[in-house]
Every structure is written in structure tokens, then in C-alpha cells.
Design a protein around this motif. Sequence first.
Motif, PDB file in Angstrom:
ATOM      1  N   ILE A  63      69.127  10.440  44.732  1.00  0.00           N
ATOM      2  CA  ILE A  63      69.509   9.049  44.994  1.00  0.00           C
ATOM      3  C   ILE A  63      68.464   8.171  44.323  1.00  0.00           C
ATOM      4  N   GLY A  64      68.874   7.504  43.261  1.00  0.00           N
ATOM      5  CA  GLY A  64      67.956   6.665  42.502  1.00  0.00           C
ATOM      6  C   GLY A  64      68.034   5.217  42.941  1.00  0.00           C
ATOM      7  N   ASN A  65      66.894   4.544  42.892  1.00  0.00           N
ATOM      8  CA  ASN A  65      66.911   3.111  43.179  1.00  0.00           C
ATOM      9  C   ASN A  65      65.832   2.395  42.374  1.00  0.00           C
ATOM     10  N   ILE A  66      66.062   1.114  42.183  1.00  0.00           N
ATOM     11  CA  ILE A  66      65.128   0.251  41.472  1.00  0.00           C
ATOM     12  C   ILE A  66      64.350  -0.551  42.504  1.00  0.00           C
ATOM     13  N   LEU A  67      63.049  -0.654  42.328  1.00  0.00           N
ATOM     14  CA  LEU A  67      62.193  -1.306  43.315  1.00  0.00           C
ATOM     15  C   LEU A  67      62.712  -2.696  43.700  1.00  0.00           C
ATOM     16  N   ALA A  68      63.131  -3.477  42.726  1.00  0.00           N
ATOM     17  CA  ALA A  68      63.540  -4.858  42.994  1.00  0.00           C
ATOM     18  C   ALA A  68      64.872  -4.964  43.729  1.00  0.00           C
ATOM     19  N   THR A  69      65.727  -3.927  43.614  1.00  0.00           N
ATOM     20  CA  THR A  69      67.064  -4.002  44.213  1.00  0.00           C
ATOM     21  C   THR A  69      67.343  -2.858  45.184  1.00  0.00           C
ATOM     22  N   ARG A  70      66.286  -2.183  45.646  1.00  0.00           N
ATOM     23  CA  ARG A  70      66.466  -0.967  46.445  1.00  0.00           C
ATOM     24  C   ARG A  70      67.192  -1.223  47.767  1.00  0.00           C
ATOM     25  N   LYS A  71      67.162  -2.460  48.266  1.00  0.00           N
ATOM     26  CA  LYS A  71      67.818  -2.766  49.540  1.00  0.00           C
ATOM     27  C   LYS A  71      69.303  -3.066  49.378  1.00  0.00           C
ATOM     28  N   TYR A  72      69.771  -3.163  48.126  1.00  0.00           N
ATOM     29  CA  TYR A  72      71.142  -3.596  47.886  1.00  0.00           C
ATOM     30  C   TYR A  72      71.991  -2.606  47.097  1.00  0.00           C
ATOM     31  N   GLU A  73      71.358  -1.695  46.366  1.00  0.00           N
ATOM     32  CA  GLU A  73      72.145  -0.756  45.559  1.00  0.00           C
ATOM     33  C   GLU A  73      71.342   0.507  45.269  1.00  0.00           C
ATOM     34  N   VAL A  74      72.067   1.623  45.164  1.00  0.00           N
ATOM     35  CA  VAL A  74      71.451   2.905  44.821  1.00  0.00           C
ATOM     36  C   VAL A  74      72.383   3.648  43.877  1.00  0.00           C
ATOM     37  N   LEU A  75      71.827   4.614  43.177  1.00  0.00           N
ATOM     38  CA  LEU A  75      72.593   5.418  42.232  1.00  0.00           C
ATOM     39  C   LEU A  75      72.615   6.868  42.697  1.00  0.00           C
ATOM     40  N   PHE A  76      73.818   7.392  42.989  1.00  0.00           N
ATOM     41  CA  PHE A  76      73.983   8.793  43.370  1.00  0.00           C
ATOM     42  C   PHE A  76      74.167   9.624  42.108  1.00  0.00           C
ATOM     43  N   VAL A  77      73.276  10.571  41.882  1.00  0.00           N
ATOM     44  CA  VAL A  77      73.341  11.394  40.675  1.00  0.00           C
ATOM     45  C   VAL A  77      73.449  12.866  41.062  1.00  0.00           C
TER      46      VAL A  77
END
Length: 205
Positions: free
Chosen positions: A143-157
Amino acid sequence: MLSVLRKYRKAKEQKLLLLLPFTTVTSYLFTLRAIACEMRCLGNEALFYLAAAVSDFFVPPDKMAEHKIQSGDVPESTSGASPGGGGKKLVIDLDPVPKFLKRLVERWAPEAMIVSFKLETDPSLLLKKCNQSLDRYAHHLVIGNILATRKYEVLFVEEGSAQWVHLPASDGNSGGSEEVEIESLIVPEVIKRHEKMLLKRAAIR
């Protein structure tokens, strides 16, 4: 908050939740290994959701100072005066954290579903880093996430696929309500993928 508190108390009363605090990388890794060994009897019904934000580097216990570091013990810097006006500079030598994920996948919990997280600051690197983690450790989901948007979106890989999971616009960083947590979308999605994995393995048997 009252609803969450009631669920928490119910889980504790029914002994469905075991809290094991840790403060160091060492205690985290030893605890994880112990839990994995105890859960081995669950086979592929076990699921490890590795959401703890473990640093990539740490100071090993054998390199830690026993007492407070005295300023008089810090050697003079050989590269000139420091910006603070003095000629002393404290340099900390960090070691890489042991790569425990491979051990978890191959030895500690070989039948369990393993879910890891990958946090990045550069969006262009996220998918690449998630795929690299899957290739290196051969587990099931990153489950990937970006520090700035981690509370709003994640990437399932997973192997061969990648899917974004977003909070609705009204609940994300557009200024709407923050009552919905991204975990309320992540957890059901992980459960669904775990159930799919169990059905697939049952069909093979």
C-alpha cells in the motif's frame, strides 16, 4: 468518538484486541517475530498489516552512549567552524534497519498474507518503489502513499496491478468534512483481497 470508544471497549472485553507497545526498532522486530511464530498455526488465514512507520536507519543498542553526551567530549571539527559559531560538530553514525520483511515472508509466516506500506515524497517514484518491494520480498500487497496526501489517497499494488483508493472529494483535502478516515476504505479492501486469496488457494487444493 463515542462510537469508536464503544467499539474499542467491546473489542477489549471480548479479547479481540491485544495491544503490544514498542518504542525501539529492536523491540518491534523481536515482537513481530514472536507474534508470527505464534500465529503460524493459523496458516493462510493469518494476515499481517505492517503499518508501523519504521525508520530505514537506526542506532544499534551496542553503539548507544550509556550516559548523556557531554559537550566537552565532542571533538573539534576538522572542516572549519560550525554555523552556530563553535568549532565542534557531533556526527551520528546510523546503521540500516535489518531487512526483516524477507524473513517474515519466507520463514516466520510463510503461509500468511503480508501487507506492507511504502511512503514516498516524490509521486513519480511511488509505483516503481512499490513494485520493487514486491519483487524483492515476494509478498502479497504493498500500500503506497505520498506524504502530502497520505490521509486522502493510497495506491494498492499487487503483482501485475495497481489501483488508487481515494476518499470522496468532500472528505479529502478539498476542505470538506474530515470525519471519514482513509483507513475506513483501506481495511475493507484488504479484507476483500485476503478473502480472494483464500478462495484461490482453496480452489488449487
